[in-house]
Structures are given as structure tokens and as C-alpha cells.
Design a protein around this motif. Structure first.
Motif, PDB file in Angstrom:
ATOM      1  N   ASP A   6      37.985 -54.069 -75.474  1.00  0.00           N
ATOM      2  CA  ASP A   6      38.387 -53.948 -74.075  1.00  0.00           C
ATOM      3  C   ASP A   6      37.259 -53.477 -73.156  1.00  0.00           C
ATOM      4  N   LEU A   7      36.048 -53.418 -73.682  1.00  0.00           N
ATOM      5  CA  LEU A   7      34.927 -52.962 -72.855  1.00  0.00           C
ATOM      6  C   LEU A   7      33.760 -53.942 -72.971  1.00  0.00           C
ATOM      7  N   GLU A   8      33.313 -54.409 -71.807  1.00  0.00           N
ATOM      8  CA  GLU A   8      32.184 -55.333 -71.739  1.00  0.00           C
ATOM      9  C   GLU A   8      30.931 -54.533 -71.353  1.00  0.00           C
ATOM     10  N   VAL A   9      29.876 -54.649 -72.173  1.00  0.00           N
ATOM     11  CA  VAL A   9      28.641 -53.881 -71.932  1.00  0.00           C
ATOM     12  C   VAL A   9      27.469 -54.849 -71.768  1.00  0.00           C
ATOM     13  N   ASP A  10      26.871 -54.822 -70.562  1.00  0.00           N
ATOM     14  CA  ASP A  10      25.679 -55.631 -70.279  1.00  0.00           C
ATOM     15  C   ASP A  10      24.446 -54.746 -70.496  1.00  0.00           C
ATOM     16  N   VAL A  16      25.288 -59.402 -73.580  1.00  0.00           N
ATOM     17  CA  VAL A  16      26.554 -58.756 -73.241  1.00  0.00           C
ATOM     18  C   VAL A  16      27.337 -58.535 -74.528  1.00  0.00           C
ATOM     19  N   MET A  18      30.963 -57.083 -76.402  1.00  0.00           N
ATOM     20  CA  MET A  18      32.375 -56.751 -76.253  1.00  0.00           C
ATOM     21  C   MET A  18      32.717 -55.725 -77.325  1.00  0.00           C
ATOM     22  N   LYS A  21      36.438 -49.599 -76.402  1.00  0.00           N
ATOM     23  CA  LYS A  21      36.109 -48.441 -75.577  1.00  0.00           C
ATOM     24  C   LYS A  21      36.434 -47.141 -76.304  1.00  0.00           C
ATOM     25  N   ASN A  44      39.592 -55.504 -68.596  1.00  0.00           N
ATOM     26  CA  ASN A  44      38.355 -56.044 -68.040  1.00  0.00           C
ATOM     27  C   ASN A  44      37.406 -54.951 -67.533  1.00  0.00           C
ATOM     28  N   LYS A  46      33.923 -52.899 -67.519  1.00  0.00           N
ATOM     29  CA  LYS A  46      32.544 -53.359 -67.709  1.00  0.00           C
ATOM     30  C   LYS A  46      31.546 -52.247 -67.403  1.00  0.00           C
ATOM     31  N   ILE A  48      27.268 -51.690 -67.063  1.00  0.00           N
ATOM     32  CA  ILE A  48      25.964 -52.374 -66.959  1.00  0.00           C
ATOM     33  C   ILE A  48      24.846 -51.353 -67.132  1.00  0.00           C
TER      34      ILE A  48
END
Length: 541
Positions: A6-10, A16, A18, A21, A44, A46, A48
Motif C-alpha cells: 500500500d505504499l509507493e516509494v520513488d 519505484v 511497492m 507501509k 495510494n 506515495k 518520494i
């Protein structure tokens, strides 16, 4: 999207990820703070990162640690990456014990003394890749301490402490009985680390050198390493990096004991600095270090080409600044031998730059007057340089020529130089008259001293000298009168008179020499007669 991702890390725009969290929050204090106030149902999410230590590759290593229940293999090749990432993500504020990644890396660092040299260098190279974080976390400092300990140990066990400075007199005195192979081996024993440390960036080297100085490591070794480092890195760095590197090296050398620093290498660094345009304050420090030991320089060292836009041949302003540094503490603080050595060097430099058609009279005079008169036993060299300068600069006004010639000290000119000056048409008439006047006074003083030491005042030689002196006085009156004439209209006629008087001076010198020879013979004869009289036995009464 999967419920557990549930966590998107750029990460630094490289990749990126996934992730869960909840899993990352249980190990990372920064992640936990980010979402502590967010509602559980929100999707969603995120994050960065723009400056994550080690980039996407290192972030993947961190996620493995989190998903593996806080377990990971820590070794010298990844400890820097893990330590910096753990510090960046605050992975010491959520869990304790062996689950705390930052503590795990710090515990592994306790065994740094058992690392090989290659492992230590590998960790240091990673530290400089993300310098700010590695410096803040403390791992860089620990790696440098370990490296410094090994370097210091090799220097302390060297059989000849000054081996890193072949120019040092101490080195020659203490090691002169050893074979060249033994000395070379000793030298390598304390400099073996030079080439490996060339791979480190200048900011890491700066930290290392400061630690070396604080631990009183041999300054000659430090200086030699810095010169080696600069030479090795200069060709492979860009313009801005060259400026930063040269300035930093100069600052570090400035902190060392100057007596251990090779002046030859300082001159080499000076030539490099002229091409990379370092800051003025930094250049002043470099010139100050060179100026303080200017008596060790050679003429080739001083012949530095002028700046690009300058018309003159050599950088005269640089030499004037070096002389100013040399004399900064005052003439009275310097041994006369050092002053004379620098004065001789300057006289050679003046003779070299005198033919430069673009050298202004003010700069030429400044070079001559930079050293005190007491540092010169003779002005013959200065006279010949002025003669050459006037020949090349024939367009100077009479006033400018007179100003240039005013620095001559007639008392320190030989008779040959004075005679040459009196007949030299390149010099102003006043200088020629002054030279002849001084030559005549010198000759009269010589005659007076000769007469005072001569006990045979009734000899024909003495009367001949008296007659000569009378004529000499009339010659002097003519010369003094000539000094008041208008040289602009009667120069040729006066020079003819001066040439005639110059011949008269030569005649007087010949008479003096004859007198001295005859006096010597007469004194020897008298002593011989006295000796013979004393050897005759007394007659019986």
C-alpha cells in the motif's frame, strides 16, 4: 494494488518500489512519522526520496532487511550503505536489540581493527559516495581513525623517521651510512599507502590530514603525500574541481611545519595555481611559504612567465611579492648570509629581465631596491644590468635614465666598472661625471694612505706623487665645473674632457702600483740590513 503493498516509494527517480507501509514503519522512524496521522483506509500512499544514500540498490537492501524480520548479513562491503541508509531512515527509534539496524552496523564496526586494508578502503570509498550522511552517522570518522592508526604505525616503526623527505638534511645525516637499496626500502615502508589514498576525494583527505596533524604525525610525510596526491589527481579532475583541490592542498600544507616542506614542490604548486586561478587569499599563503625560504630558490624557479594578458616576459610582480614575504619580519631578523644569498639571486634575475623591452623603469628600479644595500658586496652586476637595460630602452628620457642610474652605489663599484661607466655614452652625463669624481677621490685616498705609511718622505717617488696630486686637484676642479654645465648642449665636448681625465686616472693608478712595489722592496732591504747588523759579533773593547 495488493493489500500488502500500500505504499509507493520513488527512490531518487531511479526506481519505484511497492512496499507494505506497516512493515517499513516497524523499522523506520521516518516512515512511521510520515503516516502516524493518516487514516488506515487511505490508499495510494506515495513517498518520494531525492537523496536516498546509495540509491535504488541500497533501498532494496533495506526492504530485504525489513521483510526478513530484521536480519541481514553485514560485512565491510555493505556496512557503509546499511549504516547510512539506517541513519537516513531513522532505523534506531522503532525497535531495540538485534532488530535495530543502526545498532547492528555500529556493533559490526567494533571489529574494524580486524578488517584487511582492502576492506577498509572499500568502506571508505562508499563513505565518500554519500559524504554528508556518512559524516553525520559517524561511520566515516571510525573508518578514518582505523586507517590513520595503520598509517601512523607504519611511520613510527620506520627505521628513519625523515625518510619521506629526501631533501631533508636530517635524513641525509641519519641515513648516510645505509645502502641506497636499504633507504629505498625504508622509504617505501612509510609511503606504501600514498597510491591507495589517491582514490579518495579531497574532502575525505582534508579530514584525514587534520587528524594526522592533531596526532603529530611526521609533517614531512604529510607534506610529501599532499604533493603526491595533487600531482596524481590533477590530470583526472575538471576545472572547478582542480581549483577546489589546489586550494585545499595549499591550506593543508600551510598548517604544517614549513621546515619540512620542499620549496621545490612549492614552486611547482605555484606554477599549477597560476593556471587554475585560485583565490587571492590562498595564493598569498602559497607565496608566503615560498618567500620565507627564498634563499633556497634558483634562478629557474623565479623565471615564471608573465600572466596571459601582460606584455612583459616574466612575472616581475610575483618576484617582488616573494621578496616582500622574505623580508616581512625585518632585515634585522635575517642572518646576513641569507640576505646575501637572496641578493645574489635577485641580481641574476635582474640581469635576466633587463633586456625585456616592455619592462617599465619603475618595476626595474623596484627589483634593484627591494634588497637592502647591506646585502650586496658589489654593485658591478647591477651596473651591467642597468647598462643592458639602457641599451634596450634607448628611448627613455634623460630624467628617466638619471632616475634608473641613481640606485648605483659608487662605493661598491670596482675601478673597472667606474672607468667603464665614465666613458659609457648610454648613461646620463651626470652619472659619468659622478663615477669619475668618485674614482679620483678613491685614488687620492689611496695615495694618502700610501704616503702616511711611507717613512721615506724625501724619496724621489714621494715628490713625484706630490706633483701628481697637484695635477689631480686641477682635474677634479674641471670635473666639478663640468657638473654645473648644461649637458643637453655640451655633452660631446664634456665627454671628450672626461675621456682625457679617465686616462689621467689610469696613469695615477699605475704610479700608485709602482710606489707600492718600490716601498715593498725598500722595506725588505731595510729589514735585511738590520738582520745582518745584528748577526755581526761585537768587537772586543
Amino acid at each position: 494494488m495488493d493489500a500488502y503493498c500500500d505504499l509507493e516509494v520513488d527512490v531518487n527517480g531511479e526506481e519505484v518500489f511497492m512496499v507494505d507501509k506497516k512493515v517499513l514503519s516497524s523499522y523506520s522512524g521516518s516512515i512511521k512519522k510520515m503516516f502516524s496521522k493518516s487514516k488506515g483506509g487511505k490508499r495510494n500512499l506515495k513517498v518520494i526520496y531525492h537523496d536516498f544514500p546509495g540509491g535504488a540498490e541500497n533501498f532494496e537492501l533495506i526492504t530485504r532487511f525489513c521483510y526478513n524480520n530484521g536480519n541481514i548479513d553485514i560485512n565491510p562491503f555493505n556496512i557503509t550503505d546499511l549504516n547510512c541508509a539506517a541513519y537516513f531512515m531513522e532505523m534506531n527509534k522503532c525497535v531495540t536489540g538485534n532488530k535495530n539496524l543502526l545498532e547492528q552496523t555500529e556493533k559490526s564496526l567494533e571489529g574494524i581493527k580486524y578488517w584487511t586494508w582492502s576492506e577498509l578502503m572499500a568502506a571508505l570509498k562508499r563513505c565518500q559516495d554519500f559524504f554528508p550522511v556518512a559524516s553525520s552517522s559517524g561511520i566515516l570518522e571510525k573508518c578514518l581513525d582505523s586507517l590513520l592508526g595503520r598509517v601512523a604505525s607504519s611511520c613510527e616503526t620506520s627505521p628513519c623517521p625523515s625518510v619521506s623527505s629526501p631533501d631533508s638534511s636530517k635524513f641525509r645525516a641519519s641515513c648516510d651510512t645505509r645502502s641506497s637499496e636499504s633507504l629505498k626500502s625504508s622509504f617505501l615502508r612509510v609511503t606504501w599507502w600514498f597510491e591507495d589514498l589517491v582514490q579518495l576525494d579531497i574532502h575525505v583527505i582534508e579530514m584525514l590530514v587534520k587528524s594526522m596533524v592533531s596526532r603529530n604525525l611526521n609533517h614531512s610525510i604529510i607534506g610529501k603525500f599532499l604533493f603526491h596526491y595533487q600531482k596524481a589527481r590533477l590530470a583526472s579532475t575538471f576545472s572547478d574541481e582542480k581549483i577546489r583541490m589546489v586550494e585545499t592542498v595549499v591550506e593543508m600544507i600551510y598548517s604544517l611545519d614549513l621546515s619540512t616542506v620542499s620549496y621545490k614542490r612549492l614552486f611547482g604548486m605555484l606554477r599549477v595555481s597560476l593556471h587554475v586561478n585560485i583565490r587571492k587569499c590562498c595564493r598569498n599563503k602559497l607565496e608566503s611559504m615560498i618567500g620565507l625560504q627564498l634563499d633556497q630558490a634558483t634562478l629557474d624557479d623565479l623565471l615564471v612567465p608573465s600572466p596571459v594578458r601582460a606584455r612583459y616576459l616574466y612575472d616581475v610582480n610575483l618576484v617582488l611579492r616573494l621578496l616582500k614575504s622574505f623580508l616581512a619580519k625585518g632585515v634585522w631578523c635575517l642572518p646576513l648570509s641569507r640576505l646575501k644569498k637572496v641578493a645574489s639571486l635577485v641580481d641574476l634575475y635582474i640581469a635576466e629581465v633587463a633586456p625585456d623591452p616592455h619592462l617599465k623603469p619603475s618595476k626595474f628600479l623596484a627589483l634593484i631596491m627591494a634588497m637592502p644595500d647591506s646585502a650586496r658586496d658589489s654593485f658591478d652586476g647591477i651596473y651591467h644590468s642597468i647598462d643592458l637595460y639602457l641599451e634596450v630602452h634607448s628611448g627613455l628620457s634623460e630624467e628617466e635614465k638619471t632616475r634608473v642610474c641613481s640606485v648605483l652605489d659608487y662605493e661598491k663599484l670596482s675601478s673597472e666598472a667606474l672607468n667603464h661607466l665614465a666613458a659609457n655614452t648610454k648613461f646620463p652625463s651626470k652619472s659619468a661625471v659622478g663615477a669619475l669624481n668618485f674614482q679620483q677621490r678613491r685614488l687620492k685616498n689611496l695615495l694618502q694612505r700610501t704616503n702616511q705609511s711611507n717613512s721615506f718622505t724625501n724619496s724621489p717617488i714621494f715628490h713625484e706623487t706630490e706633483r701628481t696630486e697637484g695635477k689631480d686637484e686641477s682635474c677634479e676642479q674641471i670635473v666639478l665645473y663640468a657638473g654645473n654645465l648644461n649637458f643637453s648642449t655640451e655633452t660631446e665636448r664634456i665627454r671628450a674632457h672626461l675621456q682625457g681625465m679617465q686616462w689621467r686616472v689610469l696613469e695615477l693608478e699605475k704610479i700608485c702600483r709602482k710606489m707600492q712595489i718600490r716601498m715593498t722592496k725598500m722595506m725588505k732591504s731595510r729589514l735585511s740590513n738590520q738582520s745582518n747588523a745584528n748577526s755581526v759579533p761585537r768587537l772586543c773593547s
